[in-house]
Design an enzyme around this catalytic site. Structure first.
Site, PDB file in Angstrom:
ATOM      1  N   GLY A  16       0.899  -1.273   0.038  1.00 37.04           N
ATOM      2  CA  GLY A  16       0.226   0.238   0.060  1.00 37.04           C
ATOM      3  C   GLY A  16       0.962   1.251  -0.089  1.00 37.04           C
ATOM      4  O   GLY A  16       0.384   2.332   0.416  1.00 37.04           O
ATOM      5  N   SER A  17       1.941   1.241  -0.686  1.00 39.00           N
ATOM      6  CA  SER A  17       2.928   2.685  -0.535  1.00 39.00           C
ATOM      7  C   SER A  17       2.144   3.633  -1.441  1.00 39.00           C
ATOM      8  O   SER A  17       2.143   4.489  -1.395  1.00 39.00           O
ATOM      9  CB  SER A  17       4.244   2.256  -1.004  1.00 39.00           C
ATOM     10  OG  SER A  17       4.433   2.064  -2.392  1.00 39.00           O
ATOM     11  N   ASN A  18       1.586   3.201  -2.622  1.00 37.04           N
ATOM     12  CA  ASN A  18       0.795   3.994  -3.608  1.00 37.04           C
ATOM     13  C   ASN A  18      -0.481   4.513  -2.792  1.00 37.04           C
ATOM     14  O   ASN A  18      -0.778   5.589  -2.735  1.00 37.04           O
ATOM     15  CB  ASN A  18       0.366   3.521  -4.774  1.00 37.04           C
ATOM     16  CG  ASN A  18       1.315   3.459  -5.833  1.00 37.04           C
ATOM     17  OD1 ASN A  18       1.790   4.580  -6.226  1.00 37.04           O
ATOM     18  ND2 ASN A  18       2.091   2.370  -6.152  1.00 37.04           N
ATOM     19  N   LEU A  89      -4.371  -6.949  -7.372  1.00 41.20           N
ATOM     20  CA  LEU A  89      -3.899  -8.135  -8.208  1.00 41.20           C
ATOM     21  C   LEU A  89      -5.180  -8.800  -8.972  1.00 41.20           C
ATOM     22  O   LEU A  89      -4.829  -9.599  -9.973  1.00 41.20           O
ATOM     23  CB  LEU A  89      -3.038  -8.989  -7.646  1.00 41.20           C
ATOM     24  CG  LEU A  89      -1.700  -8.524  -7.217  1.00 41.20           C
ATOM     25  CD1 LEU A  89      -1.092  -9.533  -6.306  1.00 41.20           C
ATOM     26  CD2 LEU A  89      -0.966  -7.732  -8.293  1.00 41.20           C
ATOM     27  N   LEU A  91      -8.772  -9.498 -11.101  1.00 44.11           N
ATOM     28  CA  LEU A  91      -9.175  -8.609 -12.436  1.00 44.11           C
ATOM     29  C   LEU A  91     -10.556  -8.020 -12.018  1.00 44.11           C
ATOM     30  O   LEU A  91     -11.418  -8.696 -11.204  1.00 44.11           O
ATOM     31  CB  LEU A  91      -9.367  -9.809 -13.617  1.00 44.11           C
ATOM     32  CG  LEU A  91      -9.760  -9.472 -14.999  1.00 44.11           C
ATOM     33  CD1 LEU A  91      -8.655  -8.443 -15.472  1.00 44.11           C
ATOM     34  CD2 LEU A  91     -10.210 -10.523 -15.886  1.00 44.11           C
ATOM     35  N   ASN A 106      -6.033   2.611 -12.875  1.00 50.07           N
ATOM     36  CA  ASN A 106      -4.825   1.480 -12.643  1.00 50.07           C
ATOM     37  C   ASN A 106      -3.377   2.264 -12.889  1.00 50.07           C
ATOM     38  O   ASN A 106      -3.329   3.119 -13.710  1.00 50.07           O
ATOM     39  CB  ASN A 106      -4.784   0.337 -13.333  1.00 50.07           C
ATOM     40  CG  ASN A 106      -3.804  -0.801 -12.706  1.00 50.07           C
ATOM     41  OD1 ASN A 106      -3.676  -0.713 -11.762  1.00 50.07           O
ATOM     42  ND2 ASN A 106      -3.168  -1.547 -13.621  1.00 50.07           N
ATOM     43  N   HIS A 108       0.740   0.862 -13.612  1.00 49.75           N
ATOM     44  CA  HIS A 108       1.201  -0.280 -13.784  1.00 49.75           C
ATOM     45  C   HIS A 108       2.799   0.262 -13.777  1.00 49.75           C
ATOM     46  O   HIS A 108       3.119   1.240 -14.536  1.00 49.75           O
ATOM     47  CB  HIS A 108       1.024  -0.654 -15.168  1.00 49.75           C
ATOM     48  CG  HIS A 108       1.653  -1.774 -15.533  1.00 49.75           C
ATOM     49  ND1 HIS A 108       1.509  -3.369 -15.412  1.00 49.75           N
ATOM     50  CD2 HIS A 108       2.848  -2.055 -16.618  1.00 49.75           C
ATOM     51  CE1 HIS A 108       1.960  -3.919 -15.673  1.00 49.75           C
ATOM     52  NE2 HIS A 108       2.944  -3.450 -16.490  1.00 49.75           N
ATOM     53  N   ASP A 149      -4.153  -4.396 -18.098  1.00 49.62           N
ATOM     54  CA  ASP A 149      -3.305  -3.506 -18.413  1.00 49.62           C
ATOM     55  C   ASP A 149      -3.691  -2.811 -19.847  1.00 49.62           C
ATOM     56  O   ASP A 149      -2.729  -2.603 -20.489  1.00 49.62           O
ATOM     57  CB  ASP A 149      -2.012  -4.033 -18.375  1.00 49.62           C
ATOM     58  CG  ASP A 149      -1.487  -4.292 -17.148  1.00 49.62           C
ATOM     59  OD1 ASP A 149      -2.026  -3.753 -16.075  1.00 49.62           O
ATOM     60  OD2 ASP A 149      -0.712  -5.355 -16.781  1.00 49.62           O
TER      61      ASP A 149
HETATM   62  C1  GRF Z   1       3.300  -0.765  -7.976  1.00 48.66           C
HETATM   63  O1  GRF Z   1       4.344  -1.058  -8.394  1.00 48.66           O
HETATM   64  C2  GRF Z   1       2.132  -0.591  -8.879  1.00 48.66           C
HETATM   65  O2  GRF Z   1       2.899   0.036  -9.909  1.00 48.66           O
HETATM   66  C3  GRF Z   1       1.578  -1.971  -9.192  1.00 48.66           C
HETATM   67  O3  GRF Z   1       1.734  -2.606  -7.974  1.00 48.66           O
HETATM   68  C4  GRF Z   1       2.669  -2.049  -6.980  1.00 48.66           C
HETATM   69  C5  GRF Z   1       1.976  -1.453  -5.659  1.00 48.66           C
HETATM   70  O4  GRF Z   1       2.884  -1.165  -4.843  1.00 48.66           O
HETATM   71  N1  GRF Z   1       0.506  -1.725  -9.793  1.00 48.66           N
HETATM   72  P1  GRF Z   1       2.223  -0.519  -3.266  1.00 48.66           P
HETATM   73  O5  GRF Z   1       1.325  -1.888  -2.701  1.00 48.66           O
HETATM   74  O6  GRF Z   1       1.620   0.714  -3.818  1.00 48.66           O
HETATM   75  O7  GRF Z   1       3.439  -0.143  -2.818  1.00 48.66           O
END
Ligand code: GRF
Length: 194
Positions: A16-18, A89, A91, A106, A108, A149
């Site tokens: 969950g860093s994003n 992850l 679909l 999304n 990627h 994607d």
């Molecule tokens: C990221 O690299 C994103 O591009 C991909 O999955 C990863 C998720 O990382 N879809 P995080 O859980 O947000 O750290």
């Protein structure tokens, strides 16, 4: 979008860093709120992120994700206007693509249309990029359709790959760009262009 507050759901499967970068960016904002985090993996790091920001997090396994009635009810309960996938992850089922047309994004970690598709996630992507001898990489932010994607790309950012960079080194460089760009593209997509 005519509503004053845009409510988003963030779907994540991992650390969950994003999700964290998004929550930080919109922390004190009144025009966009993450109203719920949806995660399909028990114990995933994103639950801690949700807790730290006081955002409700819901465990939704594959069977429930594919259950139209219960998913639409869940998203309606949190008044969700749009969905942001951040390392999710599974679909996305077609009923969700239809219900939120143009409103599911999304990210990627490579320059689509290359290095995407089923099975291309996490380090698999960065290893493939390095093995192909690419000289640059970077995140792609795209609309989501029924295929992994393949939805229209709305933003890409680039970083050079230096000689000798490992897949791990590329992953780090790309992740920095993800954290910078994802919240800003979300803002542009759901607020400025909404
Ligand atoms: C990221 O690299 C994103 O591009 C991909 O999955 C990863 C998720 O990382 N879809 P995080 O859980 O947000 O750290």
């Amino acid at each position: 979008m005519s509503k004053k507050v845009v409510h988003l759901a963030v779907f994540a499967s991992g650390g969950g860093s994003n999700a964290r970068a998004i929550l930080e960016y919109f922390r004190n904002r009144e025009d966009l709120r993450v109203s719920v985090i949806v995660c399909n993996k028990e114990g995933a790091g994103v639950f801690e992120v949700a807790k730290a920001f006081g955002v409700p997090a819901v465990l939704v396994k594959k069977a429930e994700l594919n259950n139209e009635g219960s998913m639409l009810e869940l998203l309606a309960r949190y008044e969700v206007d749009g969905i942001v996938l951040a390392g999710f992850l599974l679909l996305i089922p077609s009923f969700l693509v239809r219900a939120f047309e143009g409103k599911i994004l999304n990210i990627h970690p490579a320059l689509l249309p290359r290095f995407g598709g089923p099975g291309m996630h996490g380090m698999h992507v960065h290893r493939a990029v390095v093995e192909a001898g690419e000289t640059e990489s970077g995140p792609s932010i795209h609309l989501v359709n029924e295929r992994y994607d393949e939805g229209a790309v709305i933003h890409q950012a680039r970083t050079p790959i230096d000689k000798g960079d490992t897949a791990e080194a590329v992953a780090k460089k790309v992740l920095v760009l993800e954290h910078y760009w994802y919240p800003r593209v979300i803002e542009r997509h759901f607020i400025n262009a909404g």
